[in-house]
Design a protein around this motif. Sequence first.
Motif, short mmCIF file in Angstrom:
data_model
loop_
_atom_site.label_atom_id
_atom_site.label_comp_id
_atom_site.label_asym_id
_atom_site.label_seq_id
_atom_site.Cartn_x
_atom_site.Cartn_y
_atom_site.Cartn_z
N TYR A 118 3.96 11.50 4.03
CA TYR A 118 4.28 12.70 4.79
C TYR A 118 5.76 12.73 5.17
N LEU A 119 6.28 11.62 5.66
CA LEU A 119 7.68 11.57 6.06
C LEU A 119 8.61 11.91 4.89
N GLY A 120 8.21 11.49 3.71
CA GLY A 120 9.02 11.77 2.53
C GLY A 120 9.11 13.24 2.18
N THR A 121 8.20 14.05 2.71
CA THR A 121 8.22 15.49 2.43
C THR A 121 9.06 16.27 3.44
N ALA A 179 0.83 -1.20 0.00
CA ALA A 179 0.00 0.00 0.00
C ALA A 179 0.87 1.25 0.00
N ALA A 180 1.90 1.25 0.85
CA ALA A 180 2.77 2.42 0.93
C ALA A 180 3.59 2.58 -0.35
N ALA A 181 4.06 1.45 -0.91
CA ALA A 181 4.94 1.53 -2.07
C ALA A 181 4.19 1.86 -3.35
N LEU A 182 2.96 1.35 -3.49
CA LEU A 182 2.25 1.47 -4.76
C LEU A 182 1.21 2.59 -4.81
N LYS A 183 0.54 2.83 -3.69
CA LYS A 183 -0.54 3.81 -3.72
C LYS A 183 -0.05 5.24 -3.54
N GLY A 184 1.05 5.41 -2.86
CA GLY A 184 1.60 6.75 -2.72
C GLY A 184 1.19 7.46 -1.45
N GLY A 185 -0.09 7.48 -1.11
CA GLY A 185 -0.53 8.11 0.12
C GLY A 185 -0.79 9.60 -0.01
N LYS A 210 14.79 16.79 23.96
CA LYS A 210 15.42 15.48 23.86
C LYS A 210 14.37 14.38 23.88
N LYS A 211 14.41 13.52 22.86
CA LYS A 211 13.52 12.36 22.82
C LYS A 211 14.31 11.13 22.40
N ALA A 212 13.66 9.97 22.50
CA ALA A 212 14.38 8.72 22.24
C ALA A 212 14.77 8.57 20.78
N GLY A 213 13.90 8.99 19.88
CA GLY A 213 14.16 8.83 18.46
C GLY A 213 14.84 10.03 17.85
N PRO A 214 15.32 9.89 16.62
CA PRO A 214 16.00 11.00 15.94
C PRO A 214 15.03 12.09 15.54
N LYS A 215 15.57 13.28 15.32
CA LYS A 215 14.77 14.37 14.77
C LYS A 215 14.48 14.05 13.31
N LEU A 216 13.26 14.32 12.90
CA LEU A 216 12.82 13.87 11.57
C LEU A 216 12.69 14.99 10.56
N GLY A 217 13.17 16.18 10.89
CA GLY A 217 12.97 17.33 10.01
C GLY A 217 13.60 17.21 8.64
N THR A 218 14.61 16.33 8.49
CA THR A 218 15.25 16.16 7.18
C THR A 218 15.24 14.70 6.74
N ILE A 219 14.34 13.90 7.30
CA ILE A 219 14.33 12.46 7.02
C ILE A 219 14.06 12.18 5.55
N GLY A 220 13.30 13.06 4.89
CA GLY A 220 13.01 12.88 3.47
C GLY A 220 14.21 13.09 2.58
N ASP A 221 15.20 13.86 3.07
CA ASP A 221 16.45 14.03 2.33
C ASP A 221 17.35 12.82 2.50
N THR A 277 15.25 7.11 0.99
CA THR A 277 14.31 6.90 -0.10
C THR A 277 13.00 6.40 0.48
N ARG A 278 11.97 6.43 -0.33
CA ARG A 278 10.67 5.94 0.11
C ARG A 278 10.75 4.47 0.53
N ASP A 279 11.48 3.70 -0.24
CA ASP A 279 11.62 2.28 0.06
C ASP A 279 12.30 2.06 1.41
N GLN A 280 13.32 2.86 1.72
CA GLN A 280 14.01 2.74 3.01
C GLN A 280 13.09 3.12 4.17
N LEU A 281 12.27 4.15 3.97
CA LEU A 281 11.32 4.55 5.02
C LEU A 281 10.35 3.41 5.32
#
Length: 582
Positions: free
Chosen positions: A177-180, A39-45, A72-83, A86-90
């Motif tokens: 959304y994450l890809g943006t 669904a994520a790979a083919l439909k786009g969202g 400070k939080k447990a996970g990484p900051k996501l402000g540049t995660i789309g850079d 790739t979509r496949d890696q996400l």
Amino acid sequence: MKPIAAVCSCFLLAAATGFLVAQDKPKDESGKIRGLYQAAALKGGDVERGLAVFKSKKAACTRCHILSGAEKKAGPKLGTIGDKFTRDQLIRSVLEPSARIHPDHATTTVVTTAGKTINGVVQARDKKQLQLVDGEGKLVRIPADEIELEKPNKTSLMPSDVYKSITADQFADLVAYLGTLKQAIGKSRWVGMPDVMPMIKKPVRLERLHSQAMKFDHPVCVIANPMAAGEYFVVEQKTRRIYRLIKGAGDFTTDKKVLWVDLSNEASTGQFEGVLCLAFHPRYRKNRKYYVNYHVRNQGSHFSPIIAERKATADFQGDAGGKSRRLLQIPQATDLHWGGSLAFGPDGYLYIGAGDAGPQEDPDGNGQNLEVLTGSLLRIDINRSQGGKPYAIPPDNPFARTRKNAKNLRAAHLKNAREEIYAFGLRMPWRFSWDSKTGDLWVGDIGQNLFENIRIIRNGENHGWNVFEGFAAFSDRYRRKGETYIPPVLSYRRKDGVSVTAGYVYRAKKDSSYYGAFIFADFESKRIWAMTQKDRTLVKVRQIGTCPEKPCSFGIDENGELLVIGYEGTIFRLVLEGSVFE
């Protein structure tokens, strides 16, 4: 229903160390997970709906993540995660979060003296306490004297059954959304941070140095044999072996790969640890000495870089055997940001790159703390011993305890400064080299959230981390009044790459358009660039090619031509003929 503590906490931040590991396709091929994946790979969202999912209590992404800021939080900051991904890696990262976890955000398990087990991501550590952020996003402080056991945990804080909390369509929207989430690009106000690094008209070529069948296992260093033309030493990180690559005449069929030494009985190994670098003594022909940088775990649960000395046999056909002579150990509080390079400078001293040792964003201020070895470029004299140590301090090191230097060390923050430090304010100096003509010391300093940096470093300088990341202000916590912070020559953004690999200034052929240009790359984007500078101010930078594999290091052959190491196993020649740097 099990809450999703951090849908994105598994994302691998290559900016932390330089190594982004692509994850395998989910092993669980159940219908629901396959449906989410497809669904994520083919439909786009839908991006707007994805933002709503990201903020929802059901997905609980914000419990362990922010986009930017100081919280400070447990996970990484996501402000540049789309850079960075790739979509496949996400998609794959969320579906199988524990497949490959970068140590920047790996889970640590602590068992207290009272028998309580706590899992979380290390945020800070000192002699009094350890601070973790747990799966609920809460900060947990554990007194040091109450820690019975501490060990790395290979399981992500994020559950692997995300499909139980959000639907396939919601997952597709979330990934969209994450890809943006990309770094904002505006007109740069710094010469050294160009808006674009354009590709030249005719890129350079990369040719194999050896056959496909002779690939190496995660090579990280290549050095021409100082005793034999057409031979190279290749360091394999994970196997902890060093090989001689003996080039034959003509095609690859006469090439030989001969084991030089196996250090698996001394060095530890893991996703990012092992043997990292090799350097020959300037008088190797006479004393047969060479030096290695590798990791050990015999000082607790976290690895420490070791600088060790070894010798070749009298005929220089192999390692002489026996245990290494350890010169220096650099203690670390986490498995992060260890530096990794060592090399002899034109002055004959041994230089060592030491990262800030983590955690993320350097909360303990190691980059600005002169009482520790981390966050610095070190310089030692291995030809003498001094003060009970198997090395001496060069007298012109900035914090050397000499009569001439006494007046310069009166400030409170300098009284206990480590004499080994040559320059400081560095985050992760993975590779460095000298310009053979000018003597300039070029360093690739891997960045934190937004920028990768190329620096020219000089004796005693403070290069700013973590007061600055690149040219931009980062934190005032360890800022000192009146301190001079040296900016990078070049700082590039996440759209261009996430983990800089420093190379060399090209000096092989004077009639080449590349003569005098510094050549470097990015491990994740695989892009290769050339740049020039004047008085540490950027003059020109161009993309000159793309590496077929992730470029983790460079080398130079006996003629001064450049070699590029692909982390997947191939050593390449960088062929500049036919290409024009313009």
